[in-house]
Design an enzyme around this catalytic site. Sequence first.
Site, short mmCIF file in Angstrom:
data_model
loop_
_atom_site.label_atom_id
_atom_site.label_comp_id
_atom_site.label_asym_id
_atom_site.label_seq_id
_atom_site.Cartn_x
_atom_site.Cartn_y
_atom_site.Cartn_z
N ARG A 35 0.84 -1.20 0.00
CA ARG A 35 0.00 0.00 0.00
C ARG A 35 0.87 1.25 0.00
O ARG A 35 2.04 1.21 0.33
CB ARG A 35 -0.91 0.03 1.23
CG ARG A 35 -2.20 -0.79 1.11
CD ARG A 35 -3.35 -0.07 1.79
NE ARG A 35 -3.62 1.22 1.17
CZ ARG A 35 -4.31 2.20 1.78
NH1 ARG A 35 -4.78 2.03 3.00
NH2 ARG A 35 -4.52 3.35 1.16
N ASP A 60 -2.58 0.17 9.02
CA ASP A 60 -1.67 1.31 8.96
C ASP A 60 -0.62 1.25 10.07
O ASP A 60 -0.67 0.39 10.97
CB ASP A 60 -2.46 2.61 9.06
CG ASP A 60 -3.31 2.87 7.83
OD1 ASP A 60 -3.01 2.31 6.76
OD2 ASP A 60 -4.29 3.65 7.93
N GLU A 210 -3.70 14.71 4.26
CA GLU A 210 -2.59 14.44 3.37
C GLU A 210 -2.61 15.41 2.19
O GLU A 210 -3.66 15.62 1.58
CB GLU A 210 -2.67 13.00 2.87
CG GLU A 210 -2.42 11.98 3.96
CD GLU A 210 -2.92 10.60 3.60
OE1 GLU A 210 -2.17 9.64 3.82
OE2 GLU A 210 -4.06 10.49 3.12
N TYR A 316 -4.96 5.47 -3.12
CA TYR A 316 -3.93 6.49 -3.20
C TYR A 316 -3.29 6.48 -4.59
O TYR A 316 -3.21 5.44 -5.26
CB TYR A 316 -2.86 6.24 -2.16
CG TYR A 316 -3.23 6.61 -0.75
CD1 TYR A 316 -4.56 6.67 -0.32
CD2 TYR A 316 -2.25 6.90 0.19
CE1 TYR A 316 -4.90 7.02 0.97
CE2 TYR A 316 -2.57 7.24 1.50
CZ TYR A 316 -3.89 7.30 1.89
OH TYR A 316 -4.22 7.64 3.17
#
Length: 353
Positions: A35, A60, A210, A316
């Site tokens: 990821r 995460d 982000e 992403y």
Amino acid sequence: MSSIFLSSLAVAIVSLQTIFTVDPADTSRTVSCYRIPALAVTPDGSLIAAIDERVPSCGDLKWNRDINIVIRRSTDGGITWSPAVRVADFPDGQSASDPSMITDPATGNIWLFYNFMDHDAAPGIYRFHVISSEDNGLTWSEPTDITSQVAPDDWEEDFMFLTSGQGTVTRDGRMLHTMVNLDKGLHLIESTDHGASWHLLPAAITPADESKILELPDGRWMISSRVNGQGCRHIHISEDNGRTWTGFPEPQLPDPGCNGAIAFYPFFNTTDPAGCLLSVNAADPDDRADLTLRYSLDQGLTWSDGLLLHEGDCGYSDITVLPSGHIAVFFEHGGYSSNSVMILNPFAGQQVQ
């Protein structure tokens, strides 16, 4: 050229390859998922793709005891790729996550950043590491911890992280990167000595999660931010090198709350040194879906309707421009099961000057 740039009739897909994926049927591998993609172009024109190698789970950093950073390199514009190499490899209990890169044109160094956590010695405490390469990504330095340079002491227990993807270098040589503190806002970190040291710019930028930053042709700084629950990205502009900011929601850039990317495209029109801006992101306002590429000819005042690159779920993404004028997009898809690099020729059938 402006009438056909990025139109569905002009763009050609030069290459589309899944370069990081896990085969559930392969029981010999312990990786749960790959990821958080990041791209960089090296001084010799090679392309580096960096990503998390998440071992015990796909969770995460805060909830995952074993994440490493791996890279693959391409020396032919994204057509073929080297085997994966771990550039941040720690024992179980120590994790490195969310790679991002900056290539310094003045020195030729490539800087690769990641967020770090020692789950046994300092659980829940975020640290920032950086490694560098002087040989176009073939070898890398030992990590340097820059946390104390950029994060005040009273931030130690905060939820904070460097944004994955890319930072930028301004025309006067400043290296800039974005750091998120979920309690205190987005901040910039800056190096004015080619990465030897880093410091925090004090202005808090909100709302923003982000984010990606670049310098506009007129010298202003632009940030494109993920903002959860708004249905679109937010743009922030500084006219004084990051001391103050003006921000606004940008409905021309629909977004579900996901890390996207921006880039400057200098090849757009040889008679116009301003070039154009590129933006790529999951463009459904509600769901992480429909990876879309847009351009702006007026430094972000207006954006094109966009070109759908990948229909359906995606995550992403990162974007960069190759020396050939081709555009490289690195993105998650398939329920985070696959990570692919798409190489686009925006002037299909024409020679890029």
